[in-house]
Design a protein around this motif. Structure first.
Motif, PDB file in Angstrom:
ATOM      1  N   SER A 108     -76.425  37.987 -28.569  1.00 38.23           N
ATOM      2  CA  SER A 108     -77.729  37.336 -28.520  1.00 38.23           C
ATOM      3  C   SER A 108     -78.066  36.851 -27.122  1.00 38.23           C
ATOM      4  CB  SER A 108     -77.768  36.159 -29.503  1.00 38.23           C
ATOM      5  OG  SER A 108     -76.821  35.179 -29.140  1.00 38.23           O
TER       6      SER A 108
ATOM      7  N   THR B 240     -80.947  40.615 -24.357  1.00 36.90           N
ATOM      8  CA  THR B 240     -82.261  40.553 -23.711  1.00 36.90           C
ATOM      9  C   THR B 240     -82.159  40.732 -22.201  1.00 36.90           C
ATOM     10  OG1 THR B 240     -82.114  38.130 -23.632  1.00 36.90           O
ATOM     11  CG2 THR B 240     -83.299  39.119 -25.489  1.00 36.90           C
TER      12      THR B 240
ATOM     13  N   ALA C 240     -82.156  38.110 -31.598  1.00 34.96           N
ATOM     14  CA  ALA C 240     -82.628  37.624 -30.302  1.00 34.96           C
ATOM     15  C   ALA C 240     -84.016  38.168 -29.988  1.00 34.96           C
ATOM     16  CB  ALA C 240     -81.637  38.021 -29.208  1.00 34.96           C
TER      17      ALA C 240
ATOM     18  N   GLU D  30     -88.420  35.588 -25.685  1.00 31.13           N
ATOM     19  CA  GLU D  30     -87.160  36.324 -25.741  1.00 31.13           C
ATOM     20  C   GLU D  30     -85.988  35.448 -25.320  1.00 31.13           C
ATOM     21  OE1 GLU D  30     -86.897  40.144 -23.956  1.00 31.13           O
ATOM     22  OE2 GLU D  30     -88.417  41.053 -25.264  1.00 31.13           O
TER      23      GLU D  30
ATOM     24  N   SER E 212     -82.965  34.358 -27.797  1.00 33.22           N
ATOM     25  CA  SER E 212     -81.550  34.537 -27.485  1.00 33.22           C
ATOM     26  C   SER E 212     -80.763  33.258 -27.722  1.00 33.22           C
ATOM     27  CB  SER E 212     -81.376  34.986 -26.028  1.00 33.22           C
ATOM     28  OG  SER E 212     -81.921  36.263 -25.826  1.00 33.22           O
TER      29      SER E 212
END
Length: 394
Positions: free
Chosen positions: A69, A73, A124, A336, A340
């Motif tokens: 997670s 990203t 995430a 994002e 996460s």
């Protein structure tokens, strides 16, 4: 954040087919992640492990989900988010094959680790992707629809898993998920629009979010809420077997009741969760912690256990919508990065809940495990208070 069409990111104003595809993916993720809950006893016997050790099959997926997670990203960089989601779903497919065919405990844990990567990466990105698929006003409804997949998994995965596991063996249950995930993979390819990355993501953005006191406090409150839930839920089957005295038929019925109640929770969340989310933040901890306490006090009665599990199930699905709506409204400038951190926090709490519950179960009793869950819920409710301190200042 409206779902508008641009030259580089073409899609309809509201891509509800893609939202449904993500809902199915949620259903499969939840079913895959928590299927060991309904199969804990036979899996432990088949792998020559204790129930507490087998419960760590959930914690290991949580451990890898935490890492994924935080890293997905950033590691995905400028990759199109559609293809990241497709790749993660393919990884879930590989994980299920490994778990179903695992010859020993080590291979089982490897399969669960791969699943953890998929879980962490998907969650995430999930809320940020939903915010791009529909107009801003429809985000709570789209989140409720996506988390409807959680309700479906909760309603049918555990009781069907328990029943089929008794008839056919626990491996057959995991094999049964494989073709469904394959269909979901194809649906992703067809329904998800192109979702180009919106700028580079880096760790500095996450550090910046953690510097915000309201977000940091909310993150800790979410961890305590989920930690409480999964300290109890991971070891629900031993409780129902040892305290309630449930056989396989009663166990499957109680798990089905818990899961079906989740549909009501999803409906209620989609209808009543709005921008004014502050008063709702402490409800999951209070209601679910109260149900766990009720099970401790009078869980020996099948009727009482069914009632408390139904209420717990309603709030379990609503909890996700409540907290993700909080995130989408409180840190809408960095969805994002916030996603996460939220997923890392939630998966850490699931991991710690499974570990804590397993230690209490093996070291003391199932009663101690449920008492630990109640204590975490009380801490969450005290931290949240009225909820205003968890909101972005005007």
């Amino acid at each position: 954040m409206a779902a508008v069409t641009t030259a580089n990111d073409r899609r309809p104003a509201a891509a509800w087919g893609a939202v449904l595809s993500m809902a199915l993916c949620v259903s499969m993720l939840i079913a895959s992640e928590f299927m060991p809950v309904s199969l804990l006893t036979p899996m432990a016997a088949g792998l020559n492990a204790t129930e507490g050790q087998t419960g760590q099959a959930i914690s290991v997926s949580g451990l890898f989900a935490i890492a994924a997670s935080v890293l997905v990203t950033t590691a995905a960089g400028r990759l199109n988010r559609k293809w990241v989601l497709v790749g993660l779903t393919a990884l879930m497919l590989a994980s299920l094959v490994l778990v179903a065919s695992a010859p020993n405990f080590a291979v089982l844990m490897l399969g669960r680790a791969l699943l953890g990567v998929c879980i962490g990466g998907f969650w995430a990105l999930a809320t940020a992707v939903i915010m791009r698929l529909v107009p801003a006003a429809d985000v709570p409804r789209a989140l409720a629809l996506m988390y409807g997949g959680q309700a479906i998994a909760a309603a049918f995965a555990a009781p069907i898993g328990s029943y089929l596991g008794d008839l056919m063996g626990w491996r057959a249950v995991f094999w049964a998920l494989v073709p469904i995930v394959a269909v979901n993979l194809a649906w992703h390819l067809i329904s998800l629009p192109s979702l180009p990355a919106r700028g580079e993501q880096d760790v500095r953005g996450m550090i910046g979010l953690l510097a915000r006191p309201y977000f940091r406090r909310g993150l800790l409150a979410a961890m305590l809420s989920w930690g409480s839930a999964f300290t109890m839920f991971t070891y629900l089957r031993p409780f129902l077997e040892q305290v309630t005295g449930a056989d396989v038929a009663v166990l499957s019925t109680l798990l089905l009741l818990l899961g079906c109640a989740g549909f009501l929770g999803t409906w209620a969340a989609g209808r009543f969760v709005t921008d004014n989310v502050a008063p709702l933040l402490k409800l999951p901890a209070i209601v679910m912690g109260g149900c766990t306490l009720g099970l401790l006090l009078i869980g020996g009665s099948v009727v009482a256990a069914g009632l408390f599990l139904a209420i717990w199930g309603v709030m379990n699905t609503a909890m996700s919508v409540i907290w993700m709506t909080w995130m989408s409204r409180t840190v809408d400038d960095a969805p994002e990065a916030a996603g996460s951190l939220m997923v890392a926090a939630i998966q850490a709490s699931i991991l710690l809940g499974a570990v804590l519950g397993g230690l209490l179960l093996d070291g003391f009793s199932i009663t101690a495990t449920f008492a630990g869950s109640v204590a975490l819920a009380a801490l969450a409710a005290m931290l949240i208070g009225g909820g205003r301190s968890l909101l972005k200042p005007n």
